[in-house]
Design a protein around this motif. Structure first.
Motif, short mmCIF file in Angstrom:
data_model
loop_
_atom_site.label_atom_id
_atom_site.label_comp_id
_atom_site.label_asym_id
_atom_site.label_seq_id
_atom_site.Cartn_x
_atom_site.Cartn_y
_atom_site.Cartn_z
N VAL A 159 -38.93 -41.79 -34.61
CA VAL A 159 -39.47 -40.68 -33.82
C VAL A 159 -39.94 -39.60 -34.78
CG1 VAL A 159 -38.98 -39.01 -32.00
CG2 VAL A 159 -37.80 -41.21 -32.01
N ALA A 160 -41.16 -39.11 -34.57
CA ALA A 160 -41.72 -38.04 -35.41
C ALA A 160 -41.17 -36.70 -34.93
CB ALA A 160 -43.24 -38.04 -35.34
N VAL A 161 -40.26 -36.12 -35.73
CA VAL A 161 -39.59 -34.88 -35.36
C VAL A 161 -39.78 -33.83 -36.46
CG1 VAL A 161 -37.90 -35.89 -33.80
CG2 VAL A 161 -37.40 -35.79 -36.23
N SER A 162 -40.99 -33.72 -36.96
CA SER A 162 -41.22 -32.76 -38.04
C SER A 162 -40.91 -31.35 -37.57
CB SER A 162 -42.66 -32.85 -38.53
OG SER A 162 -43.54 -32.51 -37.48
N GLY A 163 -40.26 -30.60 -38.43
CA GLY A 163 -39.88 -29.23 -38.12
C GLY A 163 -38.49 -29.10 -37.54
N PHE A 164 -37.86 -30.21 -37.18
CA PHE A 164 -36.50 -30.17 -36.63
C PHE A 164 -35.51 -30.52 -37.73
CE2 PHE A 164 -38.97 -30.64 -32.82
CZ PHE A 164 -38.26 -29.93 -31.86
N SER A 165 -34.40 -29.80 -37.77
CA SER A 165 -33.35 -30.13 -38.73
C SER A 165 -32.34 -31.07 -38.07
CB SER A 165 -32.64 -28.86 -39.20
OG SER A 165 -31.89 -28.30 -38.14
N LYS A 166 -31.44 -31.58 -38.86
CA LYS A 166 -30.42 -32.51 -38.37
C LYS A 166 -29.55 -31.86 -37.29
CE LYS A 166 -26.90 -33.47 -41.01
NZ LYS A 166 -26.01 -33.99 -42.04
N ASP A 167 -29.29 -30.58 -37.42
CA ASP A 167 -28.45 -29.87 -36.46
C ASP A 167 -29.15 -29.61 -35.13
OD1 ASP A 167 -26.47 -29.79 -38.40
OD2 ASP A 167 -27.16 -27.86 -39.19
N GLU A 168 -30.46 -29.67 -35.11
CA GLU A 168 -31.22 -29.41 -33.89
C GLU A 168 -31.51 -30.68 -33.10
OE1 GLU A 168 -33.66 -25.53 -35.55
OE2 GLU A 168 -34.50 -27.53 -35.85
N LEU A 169 -31.07 -31.81 -33.60
CA LEU A 169 -31.29 -33.10 -32.93
C LEU A 169 -29.96 -33.68 -32.46
CD1 LEU A 169 -33.75 -34.66 -35.52
CD2 LEU A 169 -34.35 -33.79 -33.27
N SER A 170 -30.01 -34.40 -31.35
CA SER A 170 -28.82 -35.10 -30.87
C SER A 170 -29.23 -36.48 -30.36
CB SER A 170 -28.09 -34.32 -29.79
OG SER A 170 -28.84 -34.32 -28.59
N ILE A 171 -28.37 -37.46 -30.63
CA ILE A 171 -28.60 -38.83 -30.19
C ILE A 171 -27.37 -39.25 -29.38
CG2 ILE A 171 -28.99 -41.20 -30.93
CD1 ILE A 171 -30.06 -40.05 -33.57
N VAL A 172 -27.60 -39.69 -28.15
CA VAL A 172 -26.52 -40.10 -27.27
C VAL A 172 -26.82 -41.49 -26.74
CG1 VAL A 172 -25.27 -39.58 -25.14
CG2 VAL A 172 -26.07 -37.71 -26.58
N GLU A 183 -33.90 -29.61 -29.80
CA GLU A 183 -34.05 -28.25 -29.31
C GLU A 183 -34.09 -27.31 -30.51
OE1 GLU A 183 -32.12 -25.19 -26.06
OE2 GLU A 183 -31.40 -27.25 -26.19
N LYS A 184 -35.18 -26.61 -30.64
CA LYS A 184 -35.38 -25.69 -31.76
C LYS A 184 -34.58 -24.42 -31.52
CE LYS A 184 -38.04 -25.62 -35.39
NZ LYS A 184 -37.45 -26.08 -36.61
N VAL A 185 -33.85 -24.01 -32.54
CA VAL A 185 -33.09 -22.77 -32.47
C VAL A 185 -34.01 -21.64 -32.92
CG1 VAL A 185 -31.09 -21.52 -33.36
CG2 VAL A 185 -30.96 -23.99 -32.96
N ALA A 186 -34.11 -20.60 -32.10
CA ALA A 186 -34.98 -19.47 -32.42
C ALA A 186 -34.42 -18.72 -33.62
CB ALA A 186 -35.09 -18.53 -31.23
N ASN A 187 -35.29 -18.43 -34.57
CA ASN A 187 -34.89 -17.73 -35.78
C ASN A 187 -35.13 -16.24 -35.57
OD1 ASN A 187 -34.17 -16.99 -38.31
ND2 ASN A 187 -35.74 -18.17 -39.37
N GLU A 188 -34.07 -15.53 -35.25
CA GLU A 188 -34.16 -14.09 -34.98
C GLU A 188 -34.25 -13.28 -36.27
OE1 GLU A 188 -34.12 -12.74 -31.84
OE2 GLU A 188 -34.11 -14.74 -30.95
N ASN A 189 -33.84 -13.84 -37.41
CA ASN A 189 -33.77 -13.10 -38.66
C ASN A 189 -35.11 -13.00 -39.38
OD1 ASN A 189 -31.06 -12.86 -38.13
ND2 ASN A 189 -30.51 -14.63 -39.38
N SER A 190 -36.12 -13.70 -38.88
CA SER A 190 -37.41 -13.71 -39.57
C SER A 190 -38.09 -12.35 -39.44
CB SER A 190 -38.31 -14.79 -38.96
OG SER A 190 -39.56 -14.76 -39.58
N LYS A 191 -38.58 -11.83 -40.57
CA LYS A 191 -39.23 -10.52 -40.59
C LYS A 191 -40.73 -10.64 -40.39
CE LYS A 191 -35.75 -8.53 -43.57
NZ LYS A 191 -35.44 -7.90 -44.83
N SER A 192 -41.25 -11.88 -40.41
CA SER A 192 -42.69 -12.06 -40.27
C SER A 192 -43.07 -12.25 -38.80
CB SER A 192 -43.15 -13.29 -41.07
OG SER A 192 -42.56 -14.45 -40.55
N GLU A 193 -44.33 -11.96 -38.52
CA GLU A 193 -44.87 -12.09 -37.18
C GLU A 193 -45.82 -13.29 -37.17
OE1 GLU A 193 -47.72 -9.61 -34.12
OE2 GLU A 193 -46.97 -8.66 -35.93
#
Length: 154
Positions: free
Chosen positions: A51-64, A75-85
Motif C-alpha cells: 500500500v502506498a502510504v507516503s507521508g505516514f509514519s509507523k505510528d500513524e498506521l494500524s493493521i488489524v 490517520e495523520k496527526v495534526a502538527n500543531e508545533n509547526s511555525k510555517s503556513e
C-alpha cells in the motif's frame, strides 16, 4: 450503474449473510481509490499486499486482522508545533481505511514500512487435517482364495 436489491435473499436463506455482504460491497461505488495498492503472489502459498502510504509514519498506521478481514487504517496527526503556513497542499494527508477479504487459512506473517510503501506479507497455512491425503488400497488375499475354492468345488 445497475443496483441489485438482495433483500429477498436475506429473508429466504440462512447462513449466507457473509456472501451477500460481499456482493453488496463489490457492487457499491463507495470504495475510494486512495491509497493505491498492489497484491502480489510471492510464492505458492505466500502473498504480499503493498500500500502506498507516503507521508505516514509507523505510528500513524494500524493493521488489524479480524476473522477473514484485514483492515489497514491511516490517520495523520495534526502538527500543531509547526511555525510555517501552508500555502498550497498537494500532498494527500487524508485519513483512509482499506479492507481486504482474506481466504480461509490466510494469516498475516509480517508488516514493514519502507520508502513510503507498507508491505504486508501473508501466508496460507492449511492445517494437516484439511490437506488431501493419499489412501493406500489393500488387496484382500481371502477373496481370491474363496473364488479358487468355488472353482475347485464346481
Amino acid at each position: 450503474m445497475r443496483t441489485y436489491d438482495l433483500t429477498p435473499f436475506y429473508r429466504s436463506t440462512v447462513g449466507f449473510d457473509r456472501l451477500f455482504n460481499l456482493l453488496d460491497q463489490t457492487t457499491s461505488d463507495g470504495s475510494p481509490g486512495y491509497p493505491p495498492y498492489n497484491i502480489e503472489r510471492t510464492g505458492e502459498n505466500s502473498y504480499r499486499i503493498t500500500v502506498a502510504v507516503s507521508g505516514f509514519s509507523k505510528d500513524e498506521l494500524s493493521i488489524v486482522a479480524k476473522e477473514n478481514t484485514l483492515t489497514i487504517k491511516g490517520e495523520k496527526v495534526a502538527n500543531e508545533n509547526s511555525k510555517s503556513e501552508v500555502l498550497y497542499r498537494g500532498i494527500a494527508a487524508r485519513a483512509f481505511e482499506r479492507a481486504f477479504q482474506l481466504a480461509d487459512f490466510v494469516q498475516v506473517k509480517d508488516a514493514s514500512l519502507e520508502n513510503g510503501l507498507l508491505h504486508v506479507d501473508l501466508v496460507r497455512e492449511i492445517p494437516e487435517a484439511k490437506k488431501p491425503r493419499q489412501i493406500a488400497i489393500n488387496a484382500s488375499a481371502q477373496a481370491t482364495q474363496v473364488i479358487e475354492g468355488e472353482k475347485a468345488a464346481a
